[in-house]
Design an enzyme around this catalytic site. Structure first.
Site, PDB file in Angstrom:
ATOM      1  N   GLY A  88       0.884  -1.237   0.043  1.00  0.00           N
ATOM      2  CA  GLY A  88       0.005   0.077   0.218  1.00  0.00           C
ATOM      3  C   GLY A  88       0.963   1.233   0.019  1.00  0.00           C
ATOM      4  N   GLN A 137       2.823  10.088   1.464  1.00  0.00           N
ATOM      5  CA  GLN A 137       4.377   9.438   1.471  1.00  0.00           C
ATOM      6  C   GLN A 137       4.965   9.840   0.210  1.00  0.00           C
ATOM      7  OE1 GLN A 137       2.413   5.415   2.372  1.00  0.00           O
ATOM      8  NE2 GLN A 137       4.438   5.158   3.245  1.00  0.00           N
ATOM      9  N   CYS A 167       6.038  -0.281   7.006  1.00  0.00           N
ATOM     10  CA  CYS A 167       5.372   0.886   6.376  1.00  0.00           C
ATOM     11  C   CYS A 167       6.815   1.224   5.287  1.00  0.00           C
ATOM     12  CB  CYS A 167       5.109   1.881   7.395  1.00  0.00           C
ATOM     13  SG  CYS A 167       4.724   3.567   6.316  1.00  0.00           S
ATOM     14  N   LEU A 168       6.383   1.673   4.067  1.00  0.00           N
ATOM     15  CA  LEU A 168       7.700   1.848   3.265  1.00  0.00           C
ATOM     16  C   LEU A 168       8.583   3.190   3.517  1.00  0.00           C
ATOM     17  CD1 LEU A 168       5.862   1.225  -0.307  1.00  0.00           C
ATOM     18  CD2 LEU A 168       7.595  -0.285   1.001  1.00  0.00           C
ATOM     19  N   HIS A 174      -4.194   1.876   7.700  1.00  0.00           N
ATOM     20  CA  HIS A 174      -2.885   2.247   7.765  1.00  0.00           C
ATOM     21  C   HIS A 174      -2.920   3.344   6.843  1.00  0.00           C
ATOM     22  CE1 HIS A 174       1.591   1.313   7.876  1.00  0.00           C
ATOM     23  NE2 HIS A 174       1.436   2.209   7.067  1.00  0.00           N
ATOM     24  N   GLU A 175      -3.287   3.263   5.605  1.00  0.00           N
ATOM     25  CA  GLU A 175      -3.312   4.097   4.460  1.00  0.00           C
ATOM     26  C   GLU A 175      -4.023   5.417   4.853  1.00  0.00           C
ATOM     27  OE1 GLU A 175      -0.418   3.736   2.811  1.00  0.00           O
ATOM     28  OE2 GLU A 175      -0.295   1.497   3.343  1.00  0.00           O
ATOM     29  N   HIS A 180      -2.205   7.629   7.054  1.00  0.00           N
ATOM     30  CA  HIS A 180      -1.295   8.666   6.410  1.00  0.00           C
ATOM     31  C   HIS A 180      -1.732   9.869   6.029  1.00  0.00           C
ATOM     32  CE1 HIS A 180       2.494   6.414   6.503  1.00  0.00           C
ATOM     33  NE2 HIS A 180       1.865   5.279   5.702  1.00  0.00           N
TER      34      HIS A 180
HETATM   35 NI    NI Z   1       2.625   3.431   5.800  1.00  0.00          NI
END
Ligand code: NI
Length: 174
Positions: A46, A51, A92-93, A134-135, A138
């Site tokens: 995701g 991000q 998380c990226l 989670h997304e 963000h």
């Molecule tokens: Ni993340």
């Protein structure tokens, strides 16, 4: 298509609150394509626009093993959440190499717009429920490490800053 730069925690830009998308145009299609490519390349399941330093309410998700089930959520809202809570190890990226348990509702119903601006709803459970919540965090400027204890969070912050300094040093030597 191009690979976008993913902001890394504790970059302050990760805490900006995203604005709703209003134009369903070519630019949006390009952004979705670039975000999808960036997510697949990383690789991740995701990615939120926040991000990649675009502060608009847009999320891409693909939890399939085959990377061919791209789901796009624009201006998403949670319209129902289960009372049942589940603990899941999240990553998380924007916080590479860090995984830790976060408790969230086990199931959610989400209403969002697709890339054409049409409304749809999904009922998510399992990994999809974790991922969409989670997304969506963000988009509110929230990174999953903010659910952890201040002690853990500070340790992660220190680790991230140290890794960034090491990378910069490597780049300078080259
Ligand atoms: Ni993340």
């Amino acid at each position: 298509m191009s690979i976008l730069n993913i902001l890394r925690y504790p970059d302050a830009r990760l805490h900006k609150v995203a604005k709703p998308v209003t134009a369903f145009d070519e630019r949006l299609k390009q952004l979705v394509a670039d975000m999808a490519q960036t997510m697949y390349e990383a690789p991740g399941v995701g990615l939120a626009a926040s991000q990649v330093d675009v502060h608009e309410q847009l999320v891409v998700i693909d939890i399939s093993e085959t990377n061919d089930q791209l789901q796009v959520f624009i201006n998403p809202e949670i319209i129902w959440a289960s009372a049942e809570i589940k603990l899941y190890d999240e990553g998380c990226l924007s916080v590479p190499g860090v995984y830790d348990g976060v408790e969230r509702p086990a199931e959610v119903k989400v209403r969002a717009l697709n890339i054409e601006g049409e409304s749809f709803e999904i009922h998510a459970d399992g990994l999809m429920a974790v991922c969409i919540q989670h997304e969506m965090d963000h988009l509110q400027g929230k990174v999953f490490v903010e659910y952890l204890s201040p002690l853990k969070r500070n340790r992660i912050k220190t680790k991230m800053l140290k890794e960034e300094r090491e990378e910069q040093r490597k780049r300078a030597v080259r």
